[in-house]
Design a protein around this motif. Structure first.
Motif, PDB file in Angstrom:
ATOM      1  N   ALA A 110      -7.732  -7.985   7.875  1.00 21.39           N
ATOM      2  CA  ALA A 110      -7.531  -9.148   8.746  1.00 21.39           C
ATOM      3  C   ALA A 110      -7.328  -8.759  10.208  1.00 21.39           C
ATOM      4  N   PHE A 111      -6.799  -7.563  10.456  1.00 23.22           N
ATOM      5  CA  PHE A 111      -6.424  -7.206  11.816  1.00 23.22           C
ATOM      6  C   PHE A 111      -6.999  -5.871  12.263  1.00 23.22           C
ATOM      7  N   TYR A 112      -6.224  -4.804  12.176  1.00 20.24           N
ATOM      8  CA  TYR A 112      -6.604  -3.523  12.768  1.00 20.24           C
ATOM      9  C   TYR A 112      -6.306  -2.395  11.793  1.00 20.24           C
ATOM     10  N   GLU A 113      -6.817  -1.216  12.126  1.00 20.11           N
ATOM     11  CA  GLU A 113      -6.392  -0.022  11.407  1.00 20.11           C
ATOM     12  C   GLU A 113      -4.895   0.121  11.626  1.00 20.11           C
ATOM     13  N   GLN A 114      -4.160   0.293  10.562  1.00 17.85           N
ATOM     14  CA  GLN A 114      -2.708   0.397  10.679  1.00 17.85           C
ATOM     15  C   GLN A 114      -2.121   1.096   9.474  1.00 17.85           C
ATOM     16  N   THR A 115      -0.912   1.620   9.678  1.00 13.78           N
ATOM     17  CA  THR A 115      -0.170   2.258   8.609  1.00 13.78           C
ATOM     18  C   THR A 115       1.071   1.415   8.347  1.00 13.78           C
ATOM     19  N   LEU A 116       1.255   1.015   7.104  1.00 15.90           N
ATOM     20  CA  LEU A 116       2.368   0.177   6.685  1.00 15.90           C
ATOM     21  C   LEU A 116       3.317   1.028   5.852  1.00 15.90           C
ATOM     22  N   ARG A 117       4.617   1.045   6.232  1.00 20.11           N
ATOM     23  CA  ARG A 117       5.601   1.829   5.476  1.00 20.11           C
ATOM     24  C   ARG A 117       6.838   0.990   5.189  1.00 20.11           C
ATOM     25  N   PRO A 118       7.239   0.906   3.929  1.00 21.85           N
ATOM     26  CA  PRO A 118       8.501   0.228   3.614  1.00 21.85           C
ATOM     27  C   PRO A 118       9.674   1.019   4.183  1.00 21.85           C
ATOM     28  N   LEU A 119      10.685   0.314   4.669  1.00 23.63           N
ATOM     29  CA  LEU A 119      11.895   0.957   5.189  1.00 23.63           C
ATOM     30  C   LEU A 119      13.047   0.839   4.198  1.00 23.63           C
ATOM     31  N   ALA A 120      12.760   0.304   3.024  1.00 24.10           N
ATOM     32  CA  ALA A 120      13.746   0.190   1.952  1.00 24.10           C
ATOM     33  C   ALA A 120      13.043   0.627   0.669  1.00 24.10           C
ATOM     34  N   GLU A 121      13.753   0.578  -0.431  1.00 25.62           N
ATOM     35  CA  GLU A 121      13.163   0.962  -1.713  1.00 25.62           C
ATOM     36  C   GLU A 121      11.905   0.139  -1.986  1.00 25.62           C
ATOM     37  N   PRO A 122      10.774   0.785  -2.223  1.00 24.70           N
ATOM     38  CA  PRO A 122       9.518   0.039  -2.406  1.00 24.70           C
ATOM     39  C   PRO A 122       9.491  -0.850  -3.650  1.00 24.70           C
ATOM     40  N   GLU A 123      10.442  -0.679  -4.560  1.00 23.11           N
ATOM     41  CA  GLU A 123      10.463  -1.534  -5.754  1.00 23.11           C
ATOM     42  C   GLU A 123      10.621  -3.000  -5.375  1.00 23.11           C
ATOM     43  N   GLY A 124      11.274  -3.289  -4.254  1.00 16.42           N
ATOM     44  CA  GLY A 124      11.474  -4.679  -3.824  1.00 16.42           C
ATOM     45  C   GLY A 124      10.396  -5.179  -2.887  1.00 16.42           C
ATOM     46  N   PHE A 125       9.348  -4.380  -2.692  1.00 15.95           N
ATOM     47  CA  PHE A 125       8.317  -4.736  -1.718  1.00 15.95           C
ATOM     48  C   PHE A 125       7.492  -5.941  -2.177  1.00 15.95           C
ATOM     49  N   SER A 126       7.191  -6.806  -1.222  1.00 16.35           N
ATOM     50  CA  SER A 126       6.223  -7.886  -1.444  1.00 16.35           C
ATOM     51  C   SER A 126       5.640  -8.283  -0.098  1.00 16.35           C
ATOM     52  N   MET A 127       4.443  -8.826  -0.140  1.00 23.62           N
ATOM     53  CA  MET A 127       3.818  -9.360   1.056  1.00 23.62           C
ATOM     54  C   MET A 127       3.062 -10.618   0.674  1.00 23.62           C
ATOM     55  N   GLU A 128       3.211 -11.648   1.485  1.00 19.87           N
ATOM     56  CA  GLU A 128       2.426 -12.862   1.345  1.00 19.87           C
ATOM     57  C   GLU A 128       1.692 -13.059   2.650  1.00 19.87           C
ATOM     58  N   GLN A 129       0.385 -13.280   2.581  1.00 17.34           N
ATOM     59  CA  GLN A 129      -0.433 -13.373   3.794  1.00 17.34           C
ATOM     60  C   GLN A 129      -1.450 -14.503   3.647  1.00 17.34           C
ATOM     61  N   ARG A 130      -1.467 -15.369   4.640  1.00 17.17           N
ATOM     62  CA  ARG A 130      -2.503 -16.398   4.750  1.00 17.17           C
ATOM     63  C   ARG A 130      -3.242 -16.112   6.044  1.00 17.17           C
ATOM     64  N   VAL A 137       2.351 -14.381   7.831  1.00 20.16           N
ATOM     65  CA  VAL A 137       2.677 -13.210   7.011  1.00 20.16           C
ATOM     66  C   VAL A 137       4.184 -13.098   6.822  1.00 20.16           C
ATOM     67  N   THR A 138       4.577 -12.768   5.587  1.00 18.09           N
ATOM     68  CA  THR A 138       5.978 -12.506   5.268  1.00 18.09           C
ATOM     69  C   THR A 138       6.042 -11.259   4.389  1.00 18.09           C
ATOM     70  N   PHE A 139       6.934 -10.327   4.744  1.00 18.81           N
ATOM     71  CA  PHE A 139       7.216  -9.159   3.908  1.00 18.81           C
ATOM     72  C   PHE A 139       8.575  -9.380   3.261  1.00 18.81           C
ATOM     73  N   GLY A 140       8.718  -8.975   2.003  1.00 19.35           N
ATOM     74  CA  GLY A 140       9.964  -9.178   1.274  1.00 19.35           C
ATOM     75  C   GLY A 140      11.080  -8.214   1.656  1.00 19.35           C
ATOM     76  N   ILE A 141      10.727  -7.040   2.201  1.00 20.05           N
ATOM     77  CA  ILE A 141      11.719  -6.053   2.645  1.00 20.05           C
ATOM     78  C   ILE A 141      11.340  -5.579   4.042  1.00 20.05           C
ATOM     79  N   ASP A 142      12.254  -4.852   4.687  1.00 18.30           N
ATOM     80  CA  ASP A 142      11.968  -4.289   6.002  1.00 18.30           C
ATOM     81  C   ASP A 142      10.787  -3.327   5.917  1.00 18.30           C
ATOM     82  N   VAL A 143       9.860  -3.438   6.877  1.00 13.94           N
ATOM     83  CA  VAL A 143       8.718  -2.525   6.936  1.00 13.94           C
ATOM     84  C   VAL A 143       8.506  -2.054   8.366  1.00 13.94           C
ATOM     85  N   ARG A 144       7.760  -0.972   8.491  1.00 10.86           N
ATOM     86  CA  ARG A 144       7.302  -0.452   9.777  1.00 10.86           C
ATOM     87  C   ARG A 144       5.780  -0.497   9.757  1.00 10.86           C
TER      88      ARG A 144
END
Length: 188
Positions: free
Chosen positions: A40-60, A72-79
């Motif tokens: 949808a956007f650009y080349e990027q690197t996505l990294r969770p800043l918390a335990e990835p077990e709680g990770f989620s992303m919703e994107q329209r 866009v909403t992420f369920g945990i802190d990300v970089r």
């Protein structure tokens, strides 16, 4: 007398603003979320800043000619680190929560009512997209924006960054949401 600016075409007559892409996705996979964001956007690197077990992303995402809108909403802190060049203008406008970003050496904390605005080129990083933050993003093709400005101003635009000192950080704030007009209203 026309009620439109010289050269403007009413949206109902503007073929280039028809929806050319639309998608909705939800995932708990960091890898899949990265793929969706890059598509949808650009080349990027996505990294969770918390335990990835709680990770989620919703994107329209919806694309309309030279403009891409996303919610866009992420369920945990990300970089997010944007890798490589961009030839677009970009705005992040959180509807809830906050997004910290760095662009061209400036730090911005985007919150509801205060957007982060990114010019083409220049390094961009989002060291903290707080978990639960719902963000409306607007990506606009550089050539389309600059052509529209030239038509509006009657000459080549000279675009510069302007930063306002706000609570120890730099950002766009105040009436920005009102100036977004229908985009800001659509977010609500």
């Amino acid at each position: 007398m026309s009620r439109y600016a010289p050269g403007a075409v009413p949206l109902s007559d503007h073929r280039s603003l028809s929806v050319n892409a639309s998608s909705w996705a939800r995932t708990s996979s960091v890898d899949r979320a990265g793929e969706l964001a890059r598509s949808a956007f650009y080349e990027q690197t996505l990294r969770p800043l918390a335990e990835p077990e709680g990770f989620s992303m919703e994107q329209r995402v919806v694309g309309m000619g030279p403009v891409t809108l996303s919610d866009v909403t992420f369920g945990i802190d990300v970089r997010i680190d944007c890798d490589g060049p961009r030839d677009t203008y970009h705005v992040n406008l959180p509807l809830t929560g906050h997004v910290r970003s760095e662009h061209r050496g400036q730090r911005v904390i985007a919150v509801p009512g205060r957007a982060a605005v990114y010019l083409p080129d220049g390094e961009t990083a989002l060291p903290l997209w707080a978990g639960g933050t719902r963000d409306l993003s607007v990506k606009m093709d550089r050539a389309a924006v600059e052509r529209a400005l030239k038509d509006l101003l009657g000459s080549e635009p000279v675009l510069r960054t302007r930063t306002d000192r706000v609570r120890g950080e730099y950002g766009c704030h105040g009436g920005g949401r009102q100036r977004l007009g229908p985009v800001g209203a659509a977010a609500e």
